[in-house]
Design a protein around this motif. Sequence first.
Motif, PDB file in Angstrom:
ATOM      1  N   ILE A  26       0.882  -1.166   0.000  1.00 17.10           N
ATOM      2  CA  ILE A  26       0.000   0.000   0.000  1.00 17.10           C
ATOM      3  C   ILE A  26       0.915   1.210   0.000  1.00 17.10           C
ATOM      4  N   ILE A  27       0.666   2.138  -0.870  1.00 17.20           N
ATOM      5  CA  ILE A  27       1.509   3.332  -0.933  1.00 17.20           C
ATOM      6  C   ILE A  27       0.820   4.465  -0.168  1.00 17.20           C
ATOM      7  N   LEU A  28       1.542   5.029   0.802  1.00 15.38           N
ATOM      8  CA  LEU A  28       1.055   6.171   1.563  1.00 15.38           C
ATOM      9  C   LEU A  28       1.721   7.423   1.012  1.00 15.38           C
ATOM     10  N   ILE A  29       0.925   8.364   0.616  1.00 13.73           N
ATOM     11  CA  ILE A  29       1.443   9.615   0.059  1.00 13.73           C
ATOM     12  C   ILE A  29       1.294  10.678   1.147  1.00 13.73           C
ATOM     13  N   ASN A  30       2.421  10.997   1.791  1.00 11.75           N
ATOM     14  CA  ASN A  30       2.439  11.894   2.944  1.00 11.75           C
ATOM     15  C   ASN A  30       2.671  13.346   2.506  1.00 11.75           C
ATOM     16  N   LYS A  31       2.412  14.257   3.406  1.00  5.18           N
ATOM     17  CA  LYS A  31       2.551  15.707   3.202  1.00  5.18           C
ATOM     18  C   LYS A  31       1.558  16.213   2.150  1.00  5.18           C
ATOM     19  N   TRP A  32       0.405  15.628   2.168  1.00  4.75           N
ATOM     20  CA  TRP A  32      -0.673  15.983   1.253  1.00  4.75           C
ATOM     21  C   TRP A  32      -1.046  17.452   1.385  1.00  4.75           C
ATOM     22  N   ASP A  33      -0.956  17.972   2.579  1.00  2.00           N
ATOM     23  CA  ASP A  33      -1.338  19.355   2.855  1.00  2.00           C
ATOM     24  C   ASP A  33      -0.401  20.371   2.197  1.00  2.00           C
ATOM     25  N   LEU A  34       0.791  19.946   1.778  1.00  2.00           N
ATOM     26  CA  LEU A  34       1.750  20.873   1.171  1.00  2.00           C
ATOM     27  C   LEU A  34       1.609  20.988  -0.353  1.00  2.00           C
ATOM     28  N   LEU A  35       0.740  20.190  -0.935  1.00  2.00           N
ATOM     29  CA  LEU A  35       0.630  20.155  -2.398  1.00  2.00           C
ATOM     30  C   LEU A  35      -0.230  21.282  -2.949  1.00  2.00           C
ATOM     31  N   SER A  36       0.083  21.653  -4.196  1.00  2.00           N
ATOM     32  CA  SER A  36      -0.764  22.605  -4.904  1.00  2.00           C
ATOM     33  C   SER A  36      -2.074  21.900  -5.262  1.00  2.00           C
ATOM     34  N   GLN A  37      -3.079  22.669  -5.624  1.00  2.00           N
ATOM     35  CA  GLN A  37      -4.398  22.112  -5.911  1.00  2.00           C
ATOM     36  C   GLN A  37      -4.352  21.117  -7.072  1.00  2.00           C
ATOM     37  N   GLU A  38      -3.562  21.402  -8.095  1.00  2.00           N
ATOM     38  CA  GLU A  38      -3.509  20.502  -9.261  1.00  2.00           C
ATOM     39  C   GLU A  38      -2.886  19.142  -8.934  1.00  2.00           C
ATOM     40  N   LYS A  39      -2.016  19.104  -7.938  1.00  3.41           N
ATOM     41  CA  LYS A  39      -1.370  17.847  -7.568  1.00  3.41           C
ATOM     42  C   LYS A  39      -2.137  17.074  -6.486  1.00  3.41           C
ATOM     43  N   ARG A  40      -3.294  17.593  -6.098  1.00  2.14           N
ATOM     44  CA  ARG A  40      -4.098  16.913  -5.079  1.00  2.14           C
ATOM     45  C   ARG A  40      -5.146  15.985  -5.675  1.00  2.14           C
ATOM     46  N   SER A  41      -5.026  15.640  -6.920  1.00  3.83           N
ATOM     47  CA  SER A  41      -6.042  14.795  -7.554  1.00  3.83           C
ATOM     48  C   SER A  41      -5.576  13.349  -7.659  1.00  3.83           C
ATOM     49  N   ASN A  42      -6.540  12.449  -7.608  1.00  5.19           N
ATOM     50  CA  ASN A  42      -6.237  11.030  -7.806  1.00  5.19           C
ATOM     51  C   ASN A  42      -5.634  10.787  -9.183  1.00  5.19           C
ATOM     52  N   THR A  43      -6.136  11.492 -10.177  1.00 15.39           N
ATOM     53  CA  THR A  43      -5.656  11.312 -11.547  1.00 15.39           C
ATOM     54  C   THR A  43      -4.176  11.630 -11.654  1.00 15.39           C
ATOM     55  N   TYR A  44      -3.755  12.722 -11.066  1.00 16.20           N
ATOM     56  CA  TYR A  44      -2.342  13.096 -11.094  1.00 16.20           C
ATOM     57  C   TYR A  44      -1.490  11.984 -10.482  1.00 16.20           C
ATOM     58  N   TRP A  45      -1.876  11.506  -9.298  1.00 15.40           N
ATOM     59  CA  TRP A  45      -1.073  10.504  -8.605  1.00 15.40           C
ATOM     60  C   TRP A  45      -1.154   9.132  -9.265  1.00 15.40           C
ATOM     61  N   GLN A  46      -2.273   8.806  -9.897  1.00 11.51           N
ATOM     62  CA  GLN A  46      -2.343   7.557 -10.644  1.00 11.51           C
ATOM     63  C   GLN A  46      -1.303   7.557 -11.765  1.00 11.51           C
ATOM     64  N   LYS A  47      -1.161   8.689 -12.443  1.00  7.90           N
ATOM     65  CA  LYS A  47      -0.155   8.800 -13.511  1.00  7.90           C
ATOM     66  C   LYS A  47       1.258   8.682 -12.953  1.00  7.90           C
ATOM     67  N   VAL A  48       1.516   9.372 -11.841  1.00  9.20           N
ATOM     68  CA  VAL A  48       2.844   9.311 -11.221  1.00  9.20           C
ATOM     69  C   VAL A  48       3.164   7.877 -10.792  1.00  9.20           C
ATOM     70  N   LEU A  49       2.223   7.232 -10.114  1.00 15.52           N
ATOM     71  CA  LEU A  49       2.451   5.873  -9.628  1.00 15.52           C
ATOM     72  C   LEU A  49       2.595   4.884 -10.777  1.00 15.52           C
ATOM     73  N   SER A  65      -1.661  13.108   5.857  1.00 12.34           N
ATOM     74  CA  SER A  65      -0.905  14.250   6.358  1.00 12.34           C
ATOM     75  C   SER A  65      -0.678  13.980   7.839  1.00 12.34           C
ATOM     76  N   ALA A  66       0.557  13.733   8.185  1.00 11.98           N
ATOM     77  CA  ALA A  66       0.875  13.420   9.581  1.00 11.98           C
ATOM     78  C   ALA A  66       0.656  14.642  10.479  1.00 11.98           C
ATOM     79  N   THR A  67       1.000  15.830   9.990  1.00 14.03           N
ATOM     80  CA  THR A  67       0.853  17.026  10.826  1.00 14.03           C
ATOM     81  C   THR A  67      -0.617  17.368  11.072  1.00 14.03           C
TER      82      THR A  67
END
Length: 180
Positions: A26-49, A65-67
């Motif tokens: 299972i991939i945990l994508i941390n520091k979600w709160d620091l991302l720009s709006q365009e990088k907060r989408s499932n589609t963006y991360w599906q492409k990256v992964l 987001s741990a914090t």
Amino acid sequence: IDASQEPSDQDVKVAGLAWKRGVSVIILINKWDLLSQEKRSNTYWQKVLWREFRMFHQIPFLFISATQKRNIQKIFQAVDQSKHIHDKVLSPEEISEHFKSWVQKTPPPLHLIKRKERRPLRRSILFYGCRQIDHAPPVFEVKTNTPDGIPAAYDQFLKTRFRETFGFWGVPITIKYARI
């Protein structure tokens, strides 16, 4: 994975080691709160992964987001669900029914047997059945007339069918081909 950066080689290597040892991933994508709006989408991360973890098939991922303590409780739910899938045992009837339909709809290519100083012989690959021989991680045995002739692409096709039909997402699947 640190969401503020691209996945590192180390991230891919660690996931690869776990996968090779038969462990669910299972991939945990941390520091979600620091991302720009365009990088907060499932589609963006599906492409990256898909680009970085192509050798793994349909790995589940979770934004955290741990914090801000965002989705921390969902980690435990995802681990429990992954453990359940990893340990799943299928009934022989279930496997047989689906396996027959898969190979009827998409039969394997002909197996080419090279012979000295003669034209290659084309041989049909026949399947006689499939059963689950182990779990955690799942291992399936397929009875065939040509165990060495199964193309890697067809092996991947069958693994994908198992994932789609029975929900083995993020779980390494092994198929052993045995001569009948």
